[in-house]
Scaffold this motif. Structure first.
Motif, PDB file in Angstrom:
ATOM      1  N   UNK A 233       0.850  -1.198   0.000  1.00 32.88           N
ATOM      2  CA  UNK A 233       0.000   0.000   0.000  1.00 32.88           C
ATOM      3  C   UNK A 233       0.885   1.246   0.000  1.00 32.88           C
ATOM      4  N   UNK A 234       0.266   2.406  -0.231  1.00 30.24           N
ATOM      5  CA  UNK A 234       1.046   3.649  -0.146  1.00 30.24           C
ATOM      6  C   UNK A 234       0.273   4.811   0.472  1.00 30.24           C
ATOM      7  N   UNK A 235      -0.959   4.554   0.893  1.00 31.95           N
ATOM      8  CA  UNK A 235      -1.736   5.544   1.636  1.00 31.95           C
ATOM      9  C   UNK A 235      -2.203   4.908   2.933  1.00 31.95           C
ATOM     10  N   UNK A 236      -1.988   5.595   4.035  1.00 31.59           N
ATOM     11  CA  UNK A 236      -2.488   5.125   5.326  1.00 31.59           C
ATOM     12  C   UNK A 236      -3.472   6.145   5.882  1.00 31.59           C
ATOM     13  N   UNK A 237      -4.226   5.730   6.905  1.00 32.90           N
ATOM     14  CA  UNK A 237      -5.103   6.644   7.634  1.00 32.90           C
ATOM     15  C   UNK A 237      -4.613   6.722   9.077  1.00 32.90           C
ATOM     16  N   UNK A 238      -4.446   7.934   9.565  1.00 35.07           N
ATOM     17  CA  UNK A 238      -3.921   8.168  10.905  1.00 35.07           C
ATOM     18  C   UNK A 238      -5.045   8.665  11.802  1.00 35.07           C
ATOM     19  N   UNK A 239      -5.336   7.916  12.860  1.00 36.78           N
ATOM     20  CA  UNK A 239      -6.368   8.301  13.803  1.00 36.78           C
ATOM     21  C   UNK A 239      -5.762   8.851  15.082  1.00 36.78           C
ATOM     22  N   UNK A 240      -6.331   9.954  15.574  1.00 37.21           N
ATOM     23  CA  UNK A 240      -5.856  10.567  16.816  1.00 37.21           C
ATOM     24  C   UNK A 240      -6.979  11.416  17.405  1.00 37.21           C
TER      25      UNK A 240
ATOM     26  N   UNK B 198     -10.043  12.467  15.016  1.00 33.22           N
ATOM     27  CA  UNK B 198      -9.766  12.770  13.617  1.00 33.22           C
ATOM     28  C   UNK B 198      -9.144  11.537  12.967  1.00 33.22           C
ATOM     29  N   UNK B 199      -9.444  11.319  11.696  1.00 28.08           N
ATOM     30  CA  UNK B 199      -8.793  10.279  10.903  1.00 28.08           C
ATOM     31  C   UNK B 199      -8.375  10.929   9.593  1.00 28.08           C
ATOM     32  N   UNK B 200      -7.055  10.994   9.350  1.00 27.55           N
ATOM     33  CA  UNK B 200      -6.516  11.730   8.219  1.00 27.55           C
ATOM     34  C   UNK B 200      -5.721  10.795   7.311  1.00 27.55           C
ATOM     35  N   UNK B 201      -5.976  10.809   5.996  1.00 23.19           N
ATOM     36  CA  UNK B 201      -5.152  10.016   5.071  1.00 23.19           C
ATOM     37  C   UNK B 201      -3.844  10.733   4.770  1.00 23.19           C
ATOM     38  N   UNK B 202      -2.773   9.977   4.607  1.00 27.26           N
ATOM     39  CA  UNK B 202      -1.483  10.582   4.270  1.00 27.26           C
ATOM     40  C   UNK B 202      -0.557   9.540   3.661  1.00 27.26           C
ATOM     41  N   UNK B 203       0.528  10.005   3.069  1.00 24.35           N
ATOM     42  CA  UNK B 203       1.528   9.102   2.529  1.00 24.35           C
ATOM     43  C   UNK B 203       2.471   8.625   3.617  1.00 24.35           C
ATOM     44  N   UNK B 204       3.123   7.503   3.372  1.00 27.85           N
ATOM     45  CA  UNK B 204       4.035   6.945   4.362  1.00 27.85           C
ATOM     46  C   UNK B 204       5.100   6.109   3.677  1.00 27.85           C
ATOM     47  N   UNK B 205       6.079   5.732   4.447  1.00 26.27           N
ATOM     48  CA  UNK B 205       7.114   4.817   3.970  1.00 26.27           C
ATOM     49  C   UNK B 205       7.684   4.065   5.146  1.00 26.27           C
ATOM     50  N   UNK B 206       8.183   2.866   4.895  1.00 21.73           N
ATOM     51  CA  UNK B 206       8.748   2.040   5.965  1.00 21.73           C
ATOM     52  C   UNK B 206      10.238   1.826   5.741  1.00 21.73           C
ATOM     53  N   UNK B 207      10.992   1.974   6.815  1.00 22.61           N
ATOM     54  CA  UNK B 207      12.423   1.661   6.806  1.00 22.61           C
ATOM     55  C   UNK B 207      12.684   0.735   7.992  1.00 22.61           C
TER      56      UNK B 207
END
Length: 225
Positions: free
Chosen positions: A37-44, A51-60
């Motif tokens: 995947x390349x879009x996540x949703x961040x809940x806080x 709020x639940x906001x979609x954003x880009x992410x990457x894993x290292x």
């Protein structure tokens, strides 16, 4: 003394209560979903409001980098290291049963719990490289690097992947035994994320060719091992 992160990300909070047989907790399976995947949703929660906001992410490795504008509500709130929930979902098929109640969706999803911290300095450039190459592998080294002003306008957060779970549903519908005698169609409708051939913007300099990493570009990741 441990030799590295625990292979299982299962905790009391990430343990599936409903349909526990669909729960998966090993890092390899969870990371495979995150990497496809390349879009996540961040809940806080901020000032009592969820709020639940979609954003880009990457894993290292065991670190998740989250991208956003320095002016965004999410980045300002998360920089205070409040508890957050990051979710990712891949849809594989619509599952059509003989009863409405037994319809479902074949999917692979991940939930990561923890806190995020603001990334600064050299690690910020590294994290943005990871995020860019997560979406399009090889892209970072093939474009103009960000200016100081662009770096100031961009925020980057990092989150350790220490507490997570995956939920995986696959296969045909599970109808009630008596419903198999009904004259209704049952089965699955496969769903895929498909990319089409790249289209240039019409302003390329003479001699600029399509990069090799965009030829046959796909989000589907090969299975290792």
């Amino acid at each position: 003394m441990t030799n590295g992160p625990a292979p299982s990300l299962k905790t009391e909070r990430t343990t599936l209560r409903r349909r526990p047989n669909k729960g998966v907790y090993d890092r390899d399976s969870i990371y495979a979903i995150l990497d496809e995947a390349f879009v996540c949703h961040v809940g806080f929660v901020q000032e009592g409001q969820p709020f639940v906001i979609p954003t880009g992410y990457g894993r290292d490795g065991d670190t998740l980098y989250l991208h956003g504008s320095s002016a965004s509500r999410m980045m300002r709130a998360l920089a205070e290291e409040i508890p957050i929930c990051v979710t990712v979902t891949l849809v594989d098929a619509l599952v059509l049963a003989r009863s409405v109640f037994n319809h479902s969706v074949n999917h692979r999803s991940v939930v990561v719990l923890g806190k995020a911290a603001l990334v600064e300095g050299e690690e910020k450039m590294h994290g943005l490289t990871v995020l860019t190459n997560h979406i399009v592998p090889g892209r970072w080294d093939d474009v103009r690097p960000p200016t100081d002003l662009e770096m100031k306008a961009t925020s980057l957060l990092k989150m350790r992947i220490d507490e997570a779970s995956a939920k995986i549903r696959s296969g045909p519908p599970a109808d009630d035994d008596e419903d198999y005698a009904l004259p209704y169609w049952g089965g699955i409708v496969p769903v895929r994320t498909v990319t089409e051939p790249a289209v240039d913007d019409g302003r390329l300099l003479a001699g600029v060719e399509l990069p090799s990493y965009l030829v046959d570009y796909s989000r589907i990741r090969p299975i290792e091992g």
